[in-house]
Design a protein around this motif. Structure first.
Motif, short mmCIF file in Angstrom:
data_model
loop_
_atom_site.label_atom_id
_atom_site.label_comp_id
_atom_site.label_asym_id
_atom_site.label_seq_id
_atom_site.Cartn_x
_atom_site.Cartn_y
_atom_site.Cartn_z
N ARG A 167 5.74 15.13 -2.36
CA ARG A 167 5.20 14.11 -3.27
C ARG A 167 5.70 12.72 -2.91
NH1 ARG A 167 5.58 18.21 -7.44
NH2 ARG A 167 7.66 17.50 -8.03
N ILE A 168 6.98 12.62 -2.53
CA ILE A 168 7.55 11.33 -2.14
C ILE A 168 6.86 10.80 -0.89
CG2 ILE A 168 9.64 10.18 -1.26
CD1 ILE A 168 11.24 12.10 -3.11
N ILE A 169 6.68 11.69 0.12
CA ILE A 169 6.02 11.29 1.37
C ILE A 169 4.58 10.87 1.11
CG2 ILE A 169 5.20 12.13 3.61
CD1 ILE A 169 7.77 13.89 3.69
N ASP A 170 3.87 11.65 0.26
CA ASP A 170 2.47 11.33 -0.08
C ASP A 170 2.35 9.98 -0.78
OD1 ASP A 170 1.39 13.61 1.03
OD2 ASP A 170 1.55 14.78 -0.82
N ARG A 171 3.35 9.66 -1.58
CA ARG A 171 3.31 8.41 -2.35
C ARG A 171 3.46 7.19 -1.46
NH1 ARG A 171 7.95 7.86 -6.49
NH2 ARG A 171 7.14 9.90 -7.06
N PHE A 172 4.27 7.28 -0.41
CA PHE A 172 4.59 6.10 0.39
C PHE A 172 3.86 6.02 1.74
CE2 PHE A 172 8.34 6.53 -2.38
CZ PHE A 172 8.34 5.26 -2.94
N HIS A 173 3.01 7.01 2.05
CA HIS A 173 2.31 6.99 3.34
C HIS A 173 0.83 7.32 3.17
CE1 HIS A 173 6.03 6.73 5.68
NE2 HIS A 173 6.55 7.55 4.80
N LYS A 174 0.02 6.84 4.11
CA LYS A 174 -1.40 7.21 4.12
C LYS A 174 -1.53 8.71 4.37
CE LYS A 174 -3.08 2.76 5.89
NZ LYS A 174 -3.75 2.08 7.01
N HIS B 232 -0.95 10.04 7.94
CA HIS B 232 0.44 9.86 8.34
C HIS B 232 1.34 10.82 7.56
CE1 HIS B 232 -0.69 5.46 9.50
NE2 HIS B 232 -1.07 6.33 10.42
N ALA B 233 1.04 10.99 6.28
CA ALA B 233 1.84 11.88 5.44
C ALA B 233 1.77 13.32 5.96
CB ALA B 233 1.36 11.82 3.99
#
Length: 201
Positions: free
Chosen positions: A177-184, A187-188
């Motif tokens: 969830r953290i990765i999805d929030r901060f990356h396209k 890229h995620a």
């Protein structure tokens, strides 16, 4: 001296060529061995619409895609036309959204379930050069595809206590969830695959 040097160079070229041929032959042999070994684990239907009952542990996240919910199950036992078998295989389970039961909402990694579904053939490319999704599944240690077509055929046998596997799965979900929030999105997916071994996207 010049003759000796010439012969040494010629022998060196022959030795290099022989080594390359041996390496190619070894690589081909290993590839064939691994392919045959993977094929021996594949679970294919004996007839169209073959029913299968699987007892196993949820081995991945529940993903919503198109008309289906999908998740992975690592089997302990399976019952089919050939009888009851104790086998460890990983299945991709496709549950139609139209027959989704509340049980699906409570599935998480490590949950022991039993379900009845229809065993599908591994997908194969229909045209030359087309993406081989079945081969992709095999490379990701998925040995069969099962479709759940009816309501009430899936039930939880044991949710169990908070095991190490479940704890890791919950931490992974938080990190996803953290990765999805901060990356396209593209890229995620790459970051999750490389850093956390995520294989769903």
């Amino acid at each position: 001296w010049a003759l000796t040097l010439s012969m040494w160079k010629k022998n060196s070229i022959v030795a290099d060529f022989s080594l390359h041929v041996c390496m190619i032959a070894l690589g081909f042999t290993l590839h064939q061995y691994h392919r045959e070994r993977a094929n021996s684990k594949i679970v294919e239907p004996l007839e169209l619409g073959e029913s299968i009952i699987i007892l196993g542990v949820v081995d991945g996240d529940l993903i919503s895609q198109g008309d289906f919910h999908r998740f992975m199950v690592k089997s302990s036992y399976m019952s089919r036309a050939t009888g009851l078998q104790k086998v460890e295989r990983r299945f991709l389970v496709m549950a139609r959204k139209s027959v989704t039961t509340p049980v699906l909402d409570s599935l998480e990694m490590g949950t022991l379930i039993v379900f009845d579904g229809v065993l599908q053939r591994m997908p194969r490319p229909r045209n030359p050069g087309e993406f081989d999704y079945g081969r992709y599944l095999e490379l990701n240690d998925i040995h069969g595809v099962v479709e759940i077509e009816r309501t009430g055929v899936l039930r939880i046998v044991d949710t169990g206590t908070l095991s190490f596997q479940k704890a890791v799965a919950r931490i992974q979900k938080i990190l996803y969830r953290i990765i999805d929030r901060f990356h396209k999105e593209e890229h995620a997916s790459f970051i999750k695959g490389v850093a956390l071994g995520h294989r769903e996207d």
